[in-house]
Design an enzyme around this catalytic site. Structure first.
Site, PDB file in Angstrom:
ATOM      1  N   TRP A 199      -6.075  -0.078   7.167  1.00  0.00           N
ATOM      2  CA  TRP A 199      -5.188  -1.057   7.818  1.00  0.00           C
ATOM      3  C   TRP A 199      -4.561  -0.483   9.063  1.00  0.00           C
ATOM      4  CZ3 TRP A 199      -6.482  -5.641   7.001  1.00  0.00           C
ATOM      5  CH2 TRP A 199      -6.976  -6.032   5.742  1.00  0.00           C
ATOM      6  N   ASP A 229       3.994  -1.836   8.923  1.00  0.00           N
ATOM      7  CA  ASP A 229       3.202  -2.852   8.237  1.00  0.00           C
ATOM      8  C   ASP A 229       3.459  -2.660   6.740  1.00  0.00           C
ATOM      9  OD1 ASP A 229       1.328  -4.442   7.001  1.00  0.00           O
ATOM     10  OD2 ASP A 229      -0.424  -3.530   7.969  1.00  0.00           O
ATOM     11  N   LYS A 278       0.444 -10.891  -0.770  1.00  0.00           N
ATOM     12  CA  LYS A 278       0.420  -9.832  -1.774  1.00  0.00           C
ATOM     13  C   LYS A 278       1.705  -9.812  -2.591  1.00  0.00           C
ATOM     14  CE  LYS A 278      -3.052  -7.612   0.862  1.00  0.00           C
ATOM     15  NZ  LYS A 278      -3.275  -7.207   2.240  1.00  0.00           N
TER      16      LYS A 278
HETATM   17  C1  LIG Z   1      -3.843  -7.152   3.405  1.00  0.00           C
HETATM   18  C2  LIG Z   1      -3.285  -6.282   4.460  1.00  0.00           C
HETATM   19  C3  LIG Z   1      -3.346  -6.638   5.821  1.00  0.00           C
HETATM   20  C4  LIG Z   1      -4.064  -7.871   6.305  1.00  0.00           C
HETATM   21  O1  LIG Z   1      -3.289  -8.975   6.145  1.00  0.00           O
HETATM   22  P1  LIG Z   1      -3.735 -10.409   6.673  1.00  0.00           P
HETATM   23  O2  LIG Z   1      -2.501 -11.204   6.355  1.00  0.00           O
HETATM   24  O3  LIG Z   1      -4.943 -10.829   5.930  1.00  0.00           O
HETATM   25  O4  LIG Z   1      -3.968 -10.305   8.128  1.00  0.00           O
HETATM   26  C5  LIG Z   1      -2.757  -5.799   6.735  1.00  0.00           C
HETATM   27  N1  LIG Z   1      -2.134  -4.669   6.366  1.00  0.00           N
HETATM   28  C6  LIG Z   1      -2.065  -4.282   5.075  1.00  0.00           C
HETATM   29  C7  LIG Z   1      -1.363  -3.022   4.715  1.00  0.00           C
HETATM   30  C8  LIG Z   1      -2.641  -5.085   4.090  1.00  0.00           C
HETATM   31  O5  LIG Z   1      -2.570  -4.713   2.806  1.00  0.00           O
END
Ligand SMILES: *Cc1c(COP(=O)(O)O)cnc(C)c1O
Length: 360
Positions: A102, A171, A195
């Protein structure tokens, strides 16, 4: 009704209580004779939902007036682009730490906008690890520092955050609100909702208001953070149903004792699963270095890929789904976000013991 034990990495399990409330309210929200999805995003019924969602996020994160909660679209991936577009000014550079899949994606987007300094790269390290964030050579005068608090695929999690001179941006897509957080350490945090916060389609952004002023006027309005600040996340039609579920999930989190309450539950859940791995005499091998083991995504290997495939297949047959590791790394991954119930962990641990006994 038969619900499975859902270990999906994302979209992921939602609290059953939340789904049941949404089900009850689906065709007639609060006696209005229609679904929340059918209400105007500028009407009274939706406004109450929107305000409670914002207030719940503020409470759970302990935000002060320097910060603004935003509901955006485009997922965390959109933030990979929006962050440099808004915050990486001409002639400036930004610091990124590459801890995995990521973080790499965030870096690739930022490189299209400006100068990126990669302070450390552990993306390919086996066993899976992260650098010592306190020991990194942060660039003086950097526009910001970007980190990924939880690498969803690798199963590693930052256990503390560095003090940086430049605004720290994280993030937190896969571990937002899994534990208490001092948001004043950050210039911005963000997470796709699917999530730990709700359904896909909503992205939570918490940004220090002064940072949102940095975007140049030449950016399209929709790509500017301050557009959404000015309009209280109602610049255009908001993803109302997603925000409604976010509101219910954050209400559920407050009932669990907030970030501190859910942290205890998460630690107990993850603790049981890691104990099962560590107690297997090497049959199950955790992939993340122990000090950085994630409480959200637990990753491990079996003695062979054949056994891993069999493990996933038999678990699925017993109602435990989503255990296959990410296609890029293989192995097993149990995603045990806030909403994953303790019974799911107990069932999985019992299955692991059984499986080893039969296939050891
Ligand atoms: C799932 C995830 C993403 C991607 O997220 P989207 O909402 O599908 O763009 C980005 N960073 C992390 C750490 C993730 O787990």
């Amino acid at each position: 009704m038969s619900r499975v034990f859902n270990f999906n990495p994302g979209p992921a399990a939602l609290p059953l209580e939340v789904l049941e409330i949404a089900q009850r309210e689906l065709v007639d929200f609060n006696g209005t004779g229609m679904s929340i999805m059918e209400h105007s995003h500028r009407g009274k019924a939706y406004d109450a939902v929107h305000e409670e969602a914002l207030a719940n996020a503020g409470k759970l994160l302990g935000l002060n007036d320097d910060y603004q909660v935003l509901f955006l679209q485009g997922g965390a991936s959109m933030q990979f682009a929006m962050i440099p577009l808004n915050l990486l000014g001409a002639g400036q550079s930004a610091d990124y730490v590459n801890t995995g899949a990521w973080a790499s994606k965030a870096i690739n987007e930022a490189k299209k906008v400006g100068t990126v300094n990669i302070l450390a790269d552990t993306a390919k390290d086996i066993p899976t690890t992260m650098p010592d964030f306190d020991a990194l050579a942060y660039t003086p005068g950097a526009a910001y520092v970007h980190v990924t608090s939880n690498e969803t695929i690798a199963g590693t999690q930052m256990k503390s955050f560095p003090k940086t001179e430049a605004p720290l941006i994280a993030d937190m897509s896969s571990d937002i609100l899994c534990r208490p957080l001092d948001v004043t350490q950050f210039g911005m945090i963000y997470a796709g909702a699917q999530k730990n916060l709700g359904p896909s389609g909503v992205t939570l952004v918490v940004i220090r208001k002064d940072l949102a002023e940095r975007g140049t006027d030449s950016l399209p309005a929709f790509l500017q953070y301050r557009t959404f600040i000015k309009n209280n996340s109602l610049y255009n039609t908001a993803p109302t149903f997603g925000i409604y579920i976010f509101m219910l999930v954050t209400r559920w989190l407050l009932e669990k004792g907030g970030a501190g309450g859910i942290e205890k539950i998460n630690e107990a859940k993850a603790g049981k699963l890691y104990a099962a791995i560590d107690g297997s005499n090497g049959y199950y091998r955790g992939t993340a270095v122990p000090a950085l083991r994630s409480t959200m995504n637990v990753t491990w290997r079996l003695p062979s890929e054949e056994l891993e495939a069999k493990f996933v297949q038999e678990a699925t047959a017993q109602g435990m789904i989503g255990l296959k590791g990410h296609r890029s790394v293989g192995g097993i991954r149990a995603s045990i976000y806030n909403a994953c119930p303790a019974e799911a962990i107990d069932a999985l641990v019992a299955f692991m013991t059984d499986f080893q006994a039969q296939n050891g």
